[in-house]
Design a protein around this motif. Structure first.
Motif, PDB file in Angstrom:
ATOM      1  N   TRP A  71       0.827  -1.202   0.000  1.00  0.00           N
ATOM      2  CA  TRP A  71       0.000   0.000   0.000  1.00  0.00           C
ATOM      3  C   TRP A  71       0.867   1.260   0.000  1.00  0.00           C
ATOM      4  O   TRP A  71       1.963   1.277   0.574  1.00  0.00           O
ATOM      5  CB  TRP A  71      -0.929   0.013   1.206  1.00  0.00           C
ATOM      6  CG  TRP A  71      -2.088  -0.922   1.070  1.00  0.00           C
ATOM      7  CD1 TRP A  71      -2.248  -2.133   1.680  1.00  0.00           C
ATOM      8  CD2 TRP A  71      -3.247  -0.730   0.245  1.00  0.00           C
ATOM      9  NE1 TRP A  71      -3.434  -2.713   1.283  1.00  0.00           N
ATOM     10  CE2 TRP A  71      -4.074  -1.879   0.414  1.00  0.00           C
ATOM     11  CE3 TRP A  71      -3.682   0.283  -0.612  1.00  0.00           C
ATOM     12  CZ2 TRP A  71      -5.288  -2.027  -0.237  1.00  0.00           C
ATOM     13  CZ3 TRP A  71      -4.903   0.141  -1.277  1.00  0.00           C
ATOM     14  CH2 TRP A  71      -5.687  -0.993  -1.085  1.00  0.00           C
ATOM     15  N   GLY A  72       0.364   2.316  -0.607  1.00  0.00           N
ATOM     16  CA  GLY A  72       1.114   3.553  -0.730  1.00  0.00           C
ATOM     17  C   GLY A  72       1.534   4.137   0.606  1.00  0.00           C
ATOM     18  O   GLY A  72       2.645   4.660   0.745  1.00  0.00           O
ATOM     19  N   TRP A  73       0.661   4.043   1.609  1.00  0.00           N
ATOM     20  CA  TRP A  73       0.989   4.624   2.914  1.00  0.00           C
ATOM     21  C   TRP A  73       2.171   3.922   3.577  1.00  0.00           C
ATOM     22  O   TRP A  73       2.836   4.496   4.450  1.00  0.00           O
ATOM     23  CB  TRP A  73      -0.216   4.600   3.848  1.00  0.00           C
ATOM     24  CG  TRP A  73      -0.780   3.228   4.134  1.00  0.00           C
ATOM     25  CD1 TRP A  73      -1.818   2.624   3.482  1.00  0.00           C
ATOM     26  CD2 TRP A  73      -0.344   2.305   5.137  1.00  0.00           C
ATOM     27  NE1 TRP A  73      -2.057   1.373   4.007  1.00  0.00           N
ATOM     28  CE2 TRP A  73      -1.176   1.158   5.031  1.00  0.00           C
ATOM     29  CE3 TRP A  73       0.655   2.322   6.111  1.00  0.00           C
ATOM     30  CZ2 TRP A  73      -1.026   0.041   5.858  1.00  0.00           C
ATOM     31  CZ3 TRP A  73       0.805   1.207   6.936  1.00  0.00           C
ATOM     32  CH2 TRP A  73      -0.038   0.095   6.807  1.00  0.00           C
ATOM     33  N   ALA A  74       2.448   2.672   3.157  1.00  0.00           N
ATOM     34  CA  ALA A  74       3.524   1.899   3.768  1.00  0.00           C
ATOM     35  C   ALA A  74       4.797   1.903   2.940  1.00  0.00           C
ATOM     36  O   ALA A  74       5.793   1.297   3.349  1.00  0.00           O
ATOM     37  CB  ALA A  74       3.059   0.454   3.976  1.00  0.00           C
ATOM     38  N   ASN A  75       4.791   2.566   1.789  1.00  0.00           N
ATOM     39  CA  ASN A  75       5.967   2.524   0.913  1.00  0.00           C
ATOM     40  C   ASN A  75       7.153   3.231   1.578  1.00  0.00           C
ATOM     41  O   ASN A  75       7.030   4.382   2.010  1.00  0.00           O
ATOM     42  CB  ASN A  75       5.637   3.206  -0.419  1.00  0.00           C
ATOM     43  CG  ASN A  75       6.653   2.893  -1.488  1.00  0.00           C
ATOM     44  OD1 ASN A  75       7.823   3.196  -1.353  1.00  0.00           O
ATOM     45  ND2 ASN A  75       6.187   2.273  -2.571  1.00  0.00           N
ATOM     46  N   PRO A  76       8.292   2.566   1.664  1.00  0.00           N
ATOM     47  CA  PRO A  76       9.452   3.169   2.344  1.00  0.00           C
ATOM     48  C   PRO A  76      10.027   4.381   1.610  1.00  0.00           C
ATOM     49  O   PRO A  76      10.846   5.110   2.180  1.00  0.00           O
ATOM     50  CB  PRO A  76      10.462   2.025   2.396  1.00  0.00           C
ATOM     51  CG  PRO A  76      10.074   1.098   1.289  1.00  0.00           C
ATOM     52  CD  PRO A  76       8.578   1.186   1.215  1.00  0.00           C
ATOM     53  N   GLY A  94     -10.203  -0.785   6.702  1.00  0.00           N
ATOM     54  CA  GLY A  94      -9.900  -2.204   6.878  1.00  0.00           C
ATOM     55  C   GLY A  94      -9.772  -2.590   8.334  1.00  0.00           C
ATOM     56  O   GLY A  94     -10.241  -3.668   8.745  1.00  0.00           O
ATOM     57  N   GLU A  95      -9.157  -1.731   9.135  1.00  0.00           N
ATOM     58  CA  GLU A  95      -9.035  -2.018  10.564  1.00  0.00           C
ATOM     59  C   GLU A  95     -10.398  -2.008  11.236  1.00  0.00           C
ATOM     60  O   GLU A  95     -10.677  -2.852  12.104  1.00  0.00           O
ATOM     61  CB  GLU A  95      -8.113  -0.988  11.217  1.00  0.00           C
ATOM     62  CG  GLU A  95      -6.648  -1.132  10.795  1.00  0.00           C
ATOM     63  CD  GLU A  95      -5.788   0.022  11.279  1.00  0.00           C
ATOM     64  OE1 GLU A  95      -6.356   1.061  11.691  1.00  0.00           O
ATOM     65  OE2 GLU A  95      -4.542  -0.115  11.230  1.00  0.00           O
ATOM     66  N   ARG A  96     -11.261  -1.090  10.840  1.00  0.00           N
ATOM     67  CA  ARG A  96     -12.582  -0.978  11.461  1.00  0.00           C
ATOM     68  C   ARG A  96     -13.436  -2.209  11.191  1.00  0.00           C
ATOM     69  O   ARG A  96     -14.170  -2.673  12.062  1.00  0.00           O
ATOM     70  CB  ARG A  96     -13.293   0.279  10.944  1.00  0.00           C
ATOM     71  CG  ARG A  96     -14.633   0.564  11.628  1.00  0.00           C
ATOM     72  CD  ARG A  96     -15.287   1.811  11.047  1.00  0.00           C
ATOM     73  NE  ARG A  96     -14.326   2.881  10.871  1.00  0.00           N
ATOM     74  CZ  ARG A  96     -14.176   3.575   9.746  1.00  0.00           C
ATOM     75  NH1 ARG A  96     -14.937   3.293   8.691  1.00  0.00           N
ATOM     76  NH2 ARG A  96     -13.288   4.526   9.668  1.00  0.00           N
ATOM     77  N   TYR A  97     -13.331  -2.756   9.966  1.00  0.00           N
ATOM     78  CA  TYR A  97     -14.210  -3.856   9.584  1.00  0.00           C
ATOM     79  C   TYR A  97     -13.494  -5.201   9.477  1.00  0.00           C
ATOM     80  O   TYR A  97     -14.086  -6.182   9.021  1.00  0.00           O
ATOM     81  CB  TYR A  97     -14.914  -3.525   8.267  1.00  0.00           C
ATOM     82  CG  TYR A  97     -15.869  -2.363   8.403  1.00  0.00           C
ATOM     83  CD1 TYR A  97     -17.040  -2.497   9.138  1.00  0.00           C
ATOM     84  CD2 TYR A  97     -15.586  -1.123   7.823  1.00  0.00           C
ATOM     85  CE1 TYR A  97     -17.920  -1.427   9.273  1.00  0.00           C
ATOM     86  CE2 TYR A  97     -16.447  -0.053   7.958  1.00  0.00           C
ATOM     87  CZ  TYR A  97     -17.615  -0.213   8.687  1.00  0.00           C
ATOM     88  OH  TYR A  97     -18.481   0.855   8.838  1.00  0.00           O
ATOM     89  N   GLY A  98     -12.244  -5.259   9.883  1.00  0.00           N
ATOM     90  CA  GLY A  98     -11.527  -6.523   9.870  1.00  0.00           C
ATOM     91  C   GLY A  98     -11.224  -7.047   8.481  1.00  0.00           C
ATOM     92  O   GLY A  98     -11.249  -8.257   8.252  1.00  0.00           O
ATOM     93  N   ILE A  99     -10.901  -6.152   7.539  1.00  0.00           N
ATOM     94  CA  ILE A  99     -10.559  -6.549   6.173  1.00  0.00           C
ATOM     95  C   ILE A  99      -9.045  -6.478   6.037  1.00  0.00           C
ATOM     96  O   ILE A  99      -8.465  -5.403   5.846  1.00  0.00           O
ATOM     97  CB  ILE A  99     -11.255  -5.646   5.134  1.00  0.00           C
ATOM     98  CG1 ILE A  99     -12.772  -5.675   5.336  1.00  0.00           C
ATOM     99  CG2 ILE A  99     -10.901  -6.100   3.719  1.00  0.00           C
ATOM    100  CD1 ILE A  99     -13.539  -4.723   4.435  1.00  0.00           C
ATOM    101  N   ALA A 100      -8.389  -7.627   6.166  1.00  0.00           N
ATOM    102  CA  ALA A 100      -6.927  -7.667   6.247  1.00  0.00           C
ATOM    103  C   ALA A 100      -6.256  -7.097   5.010  1.00  0.00           C
ATOM    104  O   ALA A 100      -5.205  -6.458   5.104  1.00  0.00           O
ATOM    105  CB  ALA A 100      -6.463  -9.105   6.483  1.00  0.00           C
ATOM    106  N   ALA A 101      -6.838  -7.296   3.834  1.00  0.00           N
ATOM    107  CA  ALA A 101      -6.214  -6.821   2.599  1.00  0.00           C
ATOM    108  C   ALA A 101      -6.135  -5.306   2.545  1.00  0.00           C
ATOM    109  O   ALA A 101      -5.277  -4.755   1.842  1.00  0.00           O
ATOM    110  CB  ALA A 101      -6.977  -7.347   1.388  1.00  0.00           C
ATOM    111  N   LEU A 102      -7.001  -4.615   3.270  1.00  0.00           N
ATOM    112  CA  LEU A 102      -6.951  -3.157   3.318  1.00  0.00           C
ATOM    113  C   LEU A 102      -6.126  -2.657   4.498  1.00  0.00           C
ATOM    114  O   LEU A 102      -5.523  -1.591   4.432  1.00  0.00           O
ATOM    115  CB  LEU A 102      -8.367  -2.572   3.413  1.00  0.00           C
ATOM    116  CG  LEU A 102      -9.344  -2.904   2.275  1.00  0.00           C
ATOM    117  CD1 LEU A 102     -10.642  -2.140   2.469  1.00  0.00           C
ATOM    118  CD2 LEU A 102      -8.748  -2.597   0.913  1.00  0.00           C
ATOM    119  N   ALA A 103      -6.107  -3.424   5.584  1.00  0.00           N
ATOM    120  CA  ALA A 103      -5.441  -2.974   6.805  1.00  0.00           C
ATOM    121  C   ALA A 103      -3.956  -3.293   6.839  1.00  0.00           C
ATOM    122  O   ALA A 103      -3.186  -2.601   7.519  1.00  0.00           O
ATOM    123  CB  ALA A 103      -6.125  -3.605   8.018  1.00  0.00           C
TER     124      ALA A 103
END
Length: 240
Positions: A71-76, A94-103
């Motif tokens: 994910w873009g937010w995690a790109n070093p 993803g964190e709110r709804y437990g969707i691992a692919a988004l979180a």
């Protein structure tokens, strides 16, 4: 259709409207090349229709080596915050709804529905989820070296869809039902209709969905397995 969302739900919700936007993007751009300067915040197309995007968002990158999406937010590389803010909002969803692919910062290809193998497939799939959450619908991905694909949501007034008309809607629905890996036909058709601003009403037994638009009506009949058995459109002779 208001239950807690899952990744599969999001993909069905987005599928048909996403396809319509991508087909429209192809019509707008024609033959083209693209370039992006993420430090300067500039994304442009050259070719048949030169165009500079009014805004764009880096979703992430799909790499064939590790066979994973980042994910873009995690790109070093640390891209400017405005470019990755949308991807960060997907993490929160993803964190709110437990969707691992988004979180999760990094997502293995094999953890995604259908276990896609090609970076382009992965980019399209996760962009569809991003579209359903963000309400931004035009996606573009391109090679950035070594087989890696960068995925963006891009914005420009010319990318907005024209008003729906019966021939276009029927053609789009027929193409989508034939080519897209839909899990729930009812959800996908209903989701398309409401997001496109069309009327949508199921029969009491949910065996039929009637979609109404300006001067047209589309009726989809479902088989016992919930798949579309037939779909037909008619002009109603009235607008609005």
């Amino acid at each position: 259709m208001s239950e807690t969302p899952t990744l599969t739900n999001l993909l069905d919700d987005a599928a048909l409207l996403s396809l319509e936007h991508q087909l429209h993007l192809e019509e707008v751009l024609g033959s083209h090349t693209w370039q992006v300067d993420m430090r300067e915040g500039r994304f442009e197309f050259t070719g048949d229709r030169p165009l500079v995007c009014t805004r764009f968002h880096l979703l992430g990158t799909a790499a064939p080596g590790p066979r994973s999406w980042l994910w873009g937010w995690a790109n070093p590389s640390g891209f400017p915050e405005p470019l990755v803010a949308l991807s960060a909002s997907l993490r929160e969803f993803g964190e709110r709804y437990g969707i691992a692919a988004l979180a999760s910062a990094e997502v293995p290809f094999d953890a995604l529905p259908g276990s896609p193998t090609e970076p382009a497939e992965v980019a399209y799939l996760l962009a569809d989820a991003a579209k359903a959450v963000s309400g931004r619908w035009t996606f573009y991905s391109g090679q950035v070296g070594g087989g890696t694909r960068a995925a963006f949501l891009i914005e420009h007034p010319d990318f907005e869809l024209p008003p729906p008309d019966p021939a276009r809607v029927l053609r789009l629905l027929g193409q989508g039902l034939a080519s897209l890996p839909l899990s729930d036909h009812r959800r996908a058709l209903y989701g398309y209709a409401v997001r496109r601003g069309l009327g949508a009403m199921f029969s009491p037994d949910h065996a039929r969905l009637t979609i109404t638009g300006p001067a047209f009506e589309v009726v989809a009949e479902f088989d016992p397995q919930g798949r579309v058995a037939s779909i037909n459109g008619t002009a109603t002779g009235r607008s609005g």
